[in-house]
Design a protein around this motif. Structure first.
Motif, PDB file in Angstrom:
ATOM      1  N   ASP A   1      38.635  14.664 -27.697  1.00 47.56           N
ATOM      2  CA  ASP A   1      38.296  15.717 -26.736  1.00 47.56           C
ATOM      3  C   ASP A   1      39.529  16.151 -25.956  1.00 47.56           C
ATOM      4  OD1 ASP A   1      35.650  15.729 -27.503  1.00 47.56           O
ATOM      5  OD2 ASP A   1      34.936  14.568 -25.772  1.00 47.56           O
ATOM      6  N   LEU A   2      40.359  15.183 -25.565  1.00 47.85           N
ATOM      7  CA  LEU A   2      41.551  15.502 -24.794  1.00 47.85           C
ATOM      8  C   LEU A   2      42.546  16.299 -25.630  1.00 47.85           C
ATOM      9  CD1 LEU A   2      43.363  15.267 -22.339  1.00 47.85           C
ATOM     10  CD2 LEU A   2      44.066  12.996 -23.128  1.00 47.85           C
ATOM     11  N   VAL A   3      42.830  15.830 -26.838  1.00 53.37           N
ATOM     12  CA  VAL A   3      43.805  16.498 -27.694  1.00 53.37           C
ATOM     13  C   VAL A   3      43.315  17.890 -28.097  1.00 53.37           C
ATOM     14  CG1 VAL A   3      44.869  16.441 -29.972  1.00 53.37           C
ATOM     15  CG2 VAL A   3      44.882  14.397 -28.539  1.00 53.37           C
ATOM     16  N   LEU A   4      42.064  17.985 -28.525  1.00 49.59           N
ATOM     17  CA  LEU A   4      41.528  19.286 -28.943  1.00 49.59           C
ATOM     18  C   LEU A   4      41.447  20.252 -27.764  1.00 49.59           C
ATOM     19  CD1 LEU A   4      38.722  18.167 -31.426  1.00 49.59           C
ATOM     20  CD2 LEU A   4      40.935  19.177 -31.979  1.00 49.59           C
ATOM     21  N   GLY A   5      41.141  19.723 -26.583  1.00 47.17           N
ATOM     22  CA  GLY A   5      41.087  20.575 -25.404  1.00 47.17           C
ATOM     23  C   GLY A   5      42.433  21.196 -25.088  1.00 47.17           C
ATOM     24  N   ARG A   6      43.522  20.442 -25.266  1.00 52.15           N
ATOM     25  CA  ARG A   6      44.854  20.973 -25.006  1.00 52.15           C
ATOM     26  C   ARG A   6      45.243  22.047 -26.026  1.00 52.15           C
ATOM     27  NH1 ARG A   6      47.472  17.852 -21.178  1.00 52.15           N
ATOM     28  NH2 ARG A   6      45.779  17.154 -19.826  1.00 52.15           N
ATOM     29  N   LEU A   7      44.589  22.023 -27.184  1.00 49.57           N
ATOM     30  CA  LEU A   7      44.849  23.046 -28.206  1.00 49.57           C
ATOM     31  C   LEU A   7      43.886  24.216 -28.106  1.00 49.57           C
ATOM     32  CD1 LEU A   7      45.481  20.660 -31.221  1.00 49.57           C
ATOM     33  CD2 LEU A   7      47.204  21.947 -29.950  1.00 49.57           C
ATOM     34  N   GLY A   8      43.010  24.178 -27.095  1.00 48.80           N
ATOM     35  CA  GLY A   8      42.077  25.278 -26.901  1.00 48.80           C
ATOM     36  C   GLY A   8      40.765  25.115 -27.631  1.00 48.80           C
ATOM     37  N   HIS A   9      40.552  23.969 -28.262  1.00 42.73           N
ATOM     38  CA  HIS A   9      39.312  23.712 -28.975  1.00 42.73           C
ATOM     39  C   HIS A   9      38.339  22.970 -28.055  1.00 42.73           C
ATOM     40  CE1 HIS A   9      40.450  24.791 -33.194  1.00 42.73           C
ATOM     41  NE2 HIS A   9      41.664  24.587 -32.721  1.00 42.73           N
ATOM     42  N   LEU A  10      37.705  23.690 -27.149  1.00 45.07           N
ATOM     43  CA  LEU A  10      36.744  23.086 -26.238  1.00 45.07           C
ATOM     44  C   LEU A  10      35.370  23.253 -26.865  1.00 45.07           C
ATOM     45  CD1 LEU A  10      38.242  24.576 -22.958  1.00 45.07           C
ATOM     46  CD2 LEU A  10      38.661  22.323 -23.956  1.00 45.07           C
ATOM     47  N   ILE A  11      34.845  22.199 -27.484  1.00 41.08           N
ATOM     48  CA  ILE A  11      33.657  22.338 -28.319  1.00 41.08           C
ATOM     49  C   ILE A  11      32.562  21.363 -27.907  1.00 41.08           C
ATOM     50  CG2 ILE A  11      34.841  23.274 -30.335  1.00 41.08           C
ATOM     51  CD1 ILE A  11      35.050  20.455 -31.437  1.00 41.08           C
ATOM     52  N   PRO A  12      31.312  21.838 -27.853  1.00 45.28           N
ATOM     53  CA  PRO A  12      30.203  20.950 -27.500  1.00 45.28           C
ATOM     54  C   PRO A  12      29.695  20.121 -28.675  1.00 45.28           C
ATOM     55  CG  PRO A  12      29.413  23.190 -27.749  1.00 45.28           C
ATOM     56  CD  PRO A  12      30.911  23.247 -27.909  1.00 45.28           C
ATOM     57  N   SER A  13      30.013  20.512 -29.912  1.00 46.87           N
ATOM     58  CA  SER A  13      29.552  19.765 -31.079  1.00 46.87           C
ATOM     59  C   SER A  13      30.531  19.981 -32.225  1.00 46.87           C
ATOM     60  CB  SER A  13      28.162  20.235 -31.499  1.00 46.87           C
ATOM     61  OG  SER A  13      28.208  21.544 -32.021  1.00 46.87           O
ATOM     62  N   PRO A  14      30.575  19.074 -33.193  1.00 44.30           N
ATOM     63  CA  PRO A  14      31.520  19.218 -34.302  1.00 44.30           C
ATOM     64  C   PRO A  14      31.396  20.548 -35.030  1.00 44.30           C
ATOM     65  CG  PRO A  14      30.560  17.027 -34.329  1.00 44.30           C
ATOM     66  CD  PRO A  14      29.821  17.800 -33.277  1.00 44.30           C
ATOM     67  N   GLU A  15      30.175  21.022 -35.204  1.00 46.61           N
ATOM     68  CA  GLU A  15      29.943  22.248 -35.960  1.00 46.61           C
ATOM     69  C   GLU A  15      30.472  23.493 -35.267  1.00 46.61           C
ATOM     70  OE1 GLU A  15      27.197  19.063 -37.073  1.00 46.61           O
ATOM     71  OE2 GLU A  15      27.673  20.006 -35.155  1.00 46.61           O
ATOM     72  N   GLN A  16      30.747  23.399 -33.985  1.00 48.64           N
ATOM     73  CA  GLN A  16      31.176  24.571 -33.235  1.00 48.64           C
ATOM     74  C   GLN A  16      32.690  24.662 -33.074  1.00 48.64           C
ATOM     75  OE1 GLN A  16      28.044  23.811 -30.026  1.00 48.64           O
ATOM     76  NE2 GLN A  16      28.116  26.026 -30.043  1.00 48.64           N
ATOM     77  N   HIS A  17      33.423  23.906 -33.873  1.00 46.77           N
ATOM     78  CA  HIS A  17      34.881  24.005 -33.802  1.00 46.77           C
ATOM     79  C   HIS A  17      35.338  25.366 -34.317  1.00 46.77           C
ATOM     80  CE1 HIS A  17      36.036  23.809 -38.084  1.00 46.77           C
ATOM     81  NE2 HIS A  17      34.947  23.059 -38.232  1.00 46.77           N
ATOM     82  N   SER A  18      36.486  25.804 -33.850  1.00 40.51           N
ATOM     83  CA  SER A  18      37.058  27.053 -34.324  1.00 40.51           C
ATOM     84  C   SER A  18      37.739  26.833 -35.661  1.00 40.51           C
ATOM     85  CB  SER A  18      38.076  27.590 -33.312  1.00 40.51           C
ATOM     86  OG  SER A  18      38.769  28.701 -33.860  1.00 40.51           O
ATOM     87  N   THR A  19      37.686  27.852 -36.498  1.00 46.86           N
ATOM     88  CA  THR A  19      38.391  27.778 -37.777  1.00 46.86           C
ATOM     89  C   THR A  19      39.759  28.443 -37.704  1.00 46.86           C
ATOM     90  OG1 THR A  19      37.275  29.790 -38.524  1.00 46.86           O
ATOM     91  CG2 THR A  19      36.269  27.691 -39.131  1.00 46.86           C
ATOM     92  N   GLN A  20      40.147  28.929 -36.538  1.00 45.21           N
ATOM     93  CA  GLN A  20      41.470  29.515 -36.386  1.00 45.21           C
ATOM     94  C   GLN A  20      42.546  28.476 -36.682  1.00 45.21           C
ATOM     95  OE1 GLN A  20      42.491  32.578 -35.638  1.00 45.21           O
ATOM     96  NE2 GLN A  20      40.905  33.647 -34.497  1.00 45.21           N
ATOM     97  N   LEU A  21      43.635  28.931 -37.263  1.00 46.07           N
ATOM     98  CA  LEU A  21      44.779  28.080 -37.527  1.00 46.07           C
ATOM     99  C   LEU A  21      45.813  28.280 -36.421  1.00 46.07           C
ATOM    100  CD1 LEU A  21      45.217  29.068 -41.290  1.00 46.07           C
ATOM    101  CD2 LEU A  21      43.769  27.243 -40.356  1.00 46.07           C
ATOM    102  N   ILE A  22      46.548  27.246 -36.086  1.00 48.87           N
ATOM    103  CA  ILE A  22      47.663  27.345 -35.146  1.00 48.87           C
ATOM    104  C   ILE A  22      48.923  26.930 -35.882  1.00 48.87           C
ATOM    105  CG2 ILE A  22      48.685  26.544 -32.990  1.00 48.87           C
ATOM    106  CD1 ILE A  22      45.935  25.812 -31.999  1.00 48.87           C
ATOM    107  N   VAL A  23      49.935  27.779 -35.853  1.00 53.24           N
ATOM    108  CA  VAL A  23      51.232  27.399 -36.406  1.00 53.24           C
ATOM    109  C   VAL A  23      52.250  27.444 -35.284  1.00 53.24           C
ATOM    110  CG1 VAL A  23      50.685  28.247 -38.717  1.00 53.24           C
ATOM    111  CG2 VAL A  23      51.841  29.764 -37.101  1.00 53.24           C
TER     112      VAL A  23
END
Length: 207
Positions: free
Chosen positions: A151-173
């Motif tokens: 949650d901490l790592v994904l939050g710092r990347l902008g992936h603030l998600i309430p459930s696994p299925e709601q993750h973003s599919t955007q790529l970050i380079v």
């Protein structure tokens, strides 16, 4: 210090939280995001991204900034391994991207796949997923941890998600050393994604 990196990555967080899970394919675009360097360099970057202790697909403990990101050219994405549609498709597409770059560029890029479902995606499960999709090479790291760590790592990347299925599919380079970042839609053509990564390998004046 915290405020500086919070502002630096505000745009990154905004575009990532706006993209919901498995968004429909429409325009294939790759929009760049300019990220200003921290005033005190590596220390600020480490504090922002955090050195959270995670595990890779081989069960090795790694620190997220120091061992995974620092001074590297990276492509990050998020999956959960029991996904039946977008996650395996994007993983296979990124394998095509790596192949399209050619060996010279590909060896400069570290692909980093983070799980949005750490409760189920153990290192062993991630390793099986990587092998199944042919992406178990040395320059591809799959990362998991406890729920709080992810949650901490994904939050710092902008992936603030309430459930696994709601993750973003955007790529970050990003080129971590030069603070050059970009977001890329996963439906962008393979060649377009490869070209964005090739662009980031070019030297920067004054680097």
């Amino acid at each position: 210090m915290w405020r500086r990196w919070g502002g630096v990555f505000a745009g990154l967080a905004l575009f990532m939280t706006a993209a919901q899970a498995h968004e429909s394919s429409t325009l294939a675009t790759a929009a760049s995001v300019q990220v200003a360097p921290p005033t005190t360099g590596t220390h600020d970057a480490q504090q922002y991204f955090t050195d959270t202790l995670l595990k890779d697909q081989d069960g090795n403990e790694v620190r997220f900034y120091s061992d995974v990101l620092k001074d590297r050219l990276v492509l990050l994405n998020v999956v959960f391994t029991h996904c039946k549609d977008a996650c395996p498709l994007i993983t296979r597409k990124l394998k095509e991207v790596r192949d399209a770059m050619g060996e010279g560029v590909a060896k400069q890029v570290v692909f980093i796949t983070l799980t949005s479902d750490p409760k189920n995606d153990t290192p062993e499960v991630l390793k099986t997923f990587a092998a199944k999709h042919g992406v178990d090479g040395p320059n591809w790291r799959f990362l998991t941890g406890t729920q709080a760590q992810m949650d901490l790592v994904l939050g710092r990347l902008g992936h603030l998600i309430p459930s696994p299925e709601q993750h973003s599919t955007q790529l970050i380079v990003g080129d971590v050393a030069t603070k050059r970042w970009a977001k890329i839609r996963p439906d962008a053509p393979v060649d377009a994604i490869a070209q964005r990564l090739q662009f980031l390998t070019l030297p920067v004046a004054g680097r």
